[in-house]
Design a protein around this motif. Structure first.
Motif, PDB file in Angstrom:
ATOM      1  N   VAL A 104       0.848  -1.178   0.000  1.00  0.00           N
ATOM      2  CA  VAL A 104       0.000   0.000   0.000  1.00  0.00           C
ATOM      3  C   VAL A 104       0.894   1.243   0.000  1.00  0.00           C
ATOM      4  O   VAL A 104       1.908   1.289   0.688  1.00  0.00           O
ATOM      5  CB  VAL A 104      -0.961  -0.007   1.220  1.00  0.00           C
ATOM      6  N   ALA A 105       0.543   2.221  -0.801  1.00  0.00           N
ATOM      7  CA  ALA A 105       1.323   3.460  -0.881  1.00  0.00           C
ATOM      8  C   ALA A 105       1.092   4.282   0.382  1.00  0.00           C
ATOM      9  O   ALA A 105      -0.047   4.503   0.783  1.00  0.00           O
ATOM     10  CB  ALA A 105       0.925   4.258  -2.124  1.00  0.00           C
ATOM     11  N   LYS A 106       2.176   4.703   1.017  1.00  0.00           N
ATOM     12  CA  LYS A 106       2.103   5.506   2.227  1.00  0.00           C
ATOM     13  C   LYS A 106       3.023   6.722   2.095  1.00  0.00           C
ATOM     14  O   LYS A 106       4.023   6.664   1.389  1.00  0.00           O
ATOM     15  CB  LYS A 106       2.511   4.669   3.449  1.00  0.00           C
ATOM     16  N   PRO A 107       2.703   7.799   2.786  1.00  0.00           N
ATOM     17  CA  PRO A 107       3.537   9.001   2.682  1.00  0.00           C
ATOM     18  C   PRO A 107       4.752   8.999   3.589  1.00  0.00           C
ATOM     19  O   PRO A 107       5.609   9.871   3.473  1.00  0.00           O
ATOM     20  CB  PRO A 107       2.560  10.115   3.100  1.00  0.00           C
ATOM     21  N   ASP A 108       4.854   8.012   4.500  1.00  0.00           N
ATOM     22  CA  ASP A 108       5.871   8.131   5.551  1.00  0.00           C
ATOM     23  C   ASP A 108       6.634   6.838   5.837  1.00  0.00           C
ATOM     24  O   ASP A 108       6.954   6.543   6.994  1.00  0.00           O
ATOM     25  CB  ASP A 108       5.217   8.630   6.843  1.00  0.00           C
ATOM     26  N   TYR A 109       6.941   6.066   4.811  1.00  0.00           N
ATOM     27  CA  TYR A 109       7.737   4.859   5.029  1.00  0.00           C
ATOM     28  C   TYR A 109       9.152   5.231   5.485  1.00  0.00           C
ATOM     29  O   TYR A 109       9.784   6.109   4.914  1.00  0.00           O
ATOM     30  CB  TYR A 109       7.857   4.041   3.746  1.00  0.00           C
ATOM     31  N   SER A 110       9.669   4.512   6.497  1.00  0.00           N
ATOM     32  CA  SER A 110      11.070   4.662   6.888  1.00  0.00           C
ATOM     33  C   SER A 110      11.939   3.705   6.082  1.00  0.00           C
ATOM     34  O   SER A 110      13.100   3.988   5.805  1.00  0.00           O
ATOM     35  CB  SER A 110      11.242   4.364   8.385  1.00  0.00           C
ATOM     36  N   LEU A 111      11.378   2.552   5.741  1.00  0.00           N
ATOM     37  CA  LEU A 111      12.036   1.572   4.887  1.00  0.00           C
ATOM     38  C   LEU A 111      11.075   1.191   3.776  1.00  0.00           C
ATOM     39  O   LEU A 111       9.861   1.260   3.938  1.00  0.00           O
ATOM     40  CB  LEU A 111      12.408   0.309   5.682  1.00  0.00           C
ATOM     41  N   MET A 112      11.631   0.778   2.645  1.00  0.00           N
ATOM     42  CA  MET A 112      10.806   0.311   1.542  1.00  0.00           C
ATOM     43  C   MET A 112      11.468  -0.937   0.964  1.00  0.00           C
ATOM     44  O   MET A 112      12.608  -1.272   1.301  1.00  0.00           O
ATOM     45  CB  MET A 112      10.635   1.404   0.490  1.00  0.00           C
ATOM     46  N   VAL A 113      10.753  -1.646   0.098  1.00  0.00           N
ATOM     47  CA  VAL A 113      11.231  -2.905  -0.472  1.00  0.00           C
ATOM     48  C   VAL A 113      11.540  -2.727  -1.952  1.00  0.00           C
ATOM     49  O   VAL A 113      10.746  -2.117  -2.683  1.00  0.00           O
ATOM     50  CB  VAL A 113      10.192  -4.021  -0.274  1.00  0.00           C
ATOM     51  N   ALA A 114      12.683  -3.255  -2.381  1.00  0.00           N
ATOM     52  CA  ALA A 114      13.064  -3.252  -3.798  1.00  0.00           C
ATOM     53  C   ALA A 114      13.110  -4.681  -4.306  1.00  0.00           C
ATOM     54  O   ALA A 114      13.350  -5.619  -3.539  1.00  0.00           O
ATOM     55  CB  ALA A 114      14.426  -2.596  -3.979  1.00  0.00           C
ATOM     56  N   ASN A 115      12.889  -4.845  -5.585  1.00  0.00           N
ATOM     57  CA  ASN A 115      13.006  -6.150  -6.242  1.00  0.00           C
ATOM     58  C   ASN A 115      13.771  -5.910  -7.527  1.00  0.00           C
ATOM     59  O   ASN A 115      13.207  -5.513  -8.538  1.00  0.00           O
ATOM     60  CB  ASN A 115      11.615  -6.727  -6.523  1.00  0.00           C
ATOM     61  N   ALA A 116      15.083  -6.125  -7.479  1.00  0.00           N
ATOM     62  CA  ALA A 116      15.923  -5.714  -8.617  1.00  0.00           C
ATOM     63  C   ALA A 116      17.184  -6.570  -8.726  1.00  0.00           C
ATOM     64  O   ALA A 116      17.554  -7.284  -7.794  1.00  0.00           O
ATOM     65  CB  ALA A 116      16.315  -4.247  -8.456  1.00  0.00           C
ATOM     66  N   GLN A 117      17.806  -6.465  -9.873  1.00  0.00           N
ATOM     67  CA  GLN A 117      19.088  -7.136 -10.111  1.00  0.00           C
ATOM     68  C   GLN A 117      20.190  -6.428  -9.317  1.00  0.00           C
ATOM     69  O   GLN A 117      20.258  -5.198  -9.291  1.00  0.00           O
ATOM     70  CB  GLN A 117      19.429  -7.091 -11.609  1.00  0.00           C
TER      71      GLN A 117
END
Length: 283
Positions: free
Chosen positions: A141-154
């Motif tokens: 869910v999109a939030k305005p105040d994430y301290s951490l986020m998740v990436a899915n990348a090479q």
């Protein structure tokens, strides 16, 4: 007498017309203020502050979009329709400077927040529903105040070589953590639990800057008990930790989505990215 009477009535009618006009104008202004346009912030009992469209329908981030370009195309769009509005936001709680627009490969526009393209989830049939959070471990869910986020990348090191999640050469996406703007976060493998052993001075902090952040919202794959804050007394700053691992940036990661730091050190992974599966830092 008749003339005086007519004048009085004319003045009365004129005043009534003026009052009516002002009342209508005032009502119109209120109605305009109440009309919602663009991205809004709604408060959910479970997730707290979340981003929605102007009707209250929930918006989402896709971990594979960490570099700021959309990776949900074709059949993916059926499940996750892109969100776009020419209106930025009428919500005074939304930082409009965080909102932008990208043009997708098919030429269509898509709105972004903090660089992340925004999407709907097809199974959110009703206003306020949030059924898409956590899907496949890469939709949130999109939030305005994430301290951490998740990436899915090479993973691609500073040496130009590609690595898998086990830090052997090869291709394949890795799911790892970033800050809210998609900048990769690392651990220093010699560190101890809640103890930074690398940053002995500001020079070192210039190469591997510590991640300074106030602990706010977290993606649903991370619980708050796994995240903390420590004092780095050598430079007088505070540093966020995950499972006891102090978190760092790599200064050579020039743009969002870069993860060049994985090839630095004694061997690939000496500065590892952090993942859900990362072990607790040793004492």
């Amino acid at each position: 007498m008749m003339l005086i009477y007519l004048r009085k009535n004319s003045i009365t009618l004129l005043c009534l017309a003026l009052v009516f006009t002002l009342a209508c104008k005032k009502k119109t202004e209120v109605e305009v203020l109440k009309e919602k346009k663009g991205i809004q912030i709604a408060n959910d009992a479970k997730f707290g502050a979340v981003l929605t469209d102007s009707t209250g329908k929930t918006l989402y981030f896709f971990a594979s979009d960490v570099a700021g370009t959309t990776n949900c195309t074709g059949a993916c769009e059926t499940t996750w329709p892109p969100y776009y509005s020419a209106n930025v936001s009428t919500d005074l709680n939304v930082k409009t400077t965080e909102i932008n627009t990208i043009v997708r490969a098919d030429g269509k526009k898509q709105s972004t927040y903090k660089g992340y393209p925004l999407y709907y989830y097809k199974d959110d049939a009703e206003i306020g529903q949030i059924k898409g959070d956590g899907v496949a471990g890469i939709w949130f869910v999109a939030k305005p105040d994430y301290s951490l986020m998740v990436a899915n990348a090479q993973l691609t090191g500073a040496n130009g070589k590609q690595y898998t999640k086990t830090y052997v050469e090869g291709t394949g996406k890795t799911v790892y953590f970033t800050d809210a703007a998609g900048r990769t976060l690392y651990a220093f493998s010699p560190d101890k639990n809640n103890k930074n052993t690398f940053t002995t001075d500001l020079t070192k902090n210039g190469i591997w800057p510590i991640y300074e952040a106030e602990l706010k919202s977290l993606p649903s794959v991370i619980t708050k008990d796994l995240v903390g804050v420590i004092d780095v007394t050598t430079i007088g700053k505070k540093q966020l930790t995950y499972k006891g691992w102090p978190l760092y940036y790599f200064a050579q990661d020039a743009v969002r989505g870069d993860n060049k730091g994985v090839s630095i050190g004694a061997a690939p992974g000496f500065w590892p990215v952090l993942t859900v599966a990362s072990t607790v830092a040793p004492n």
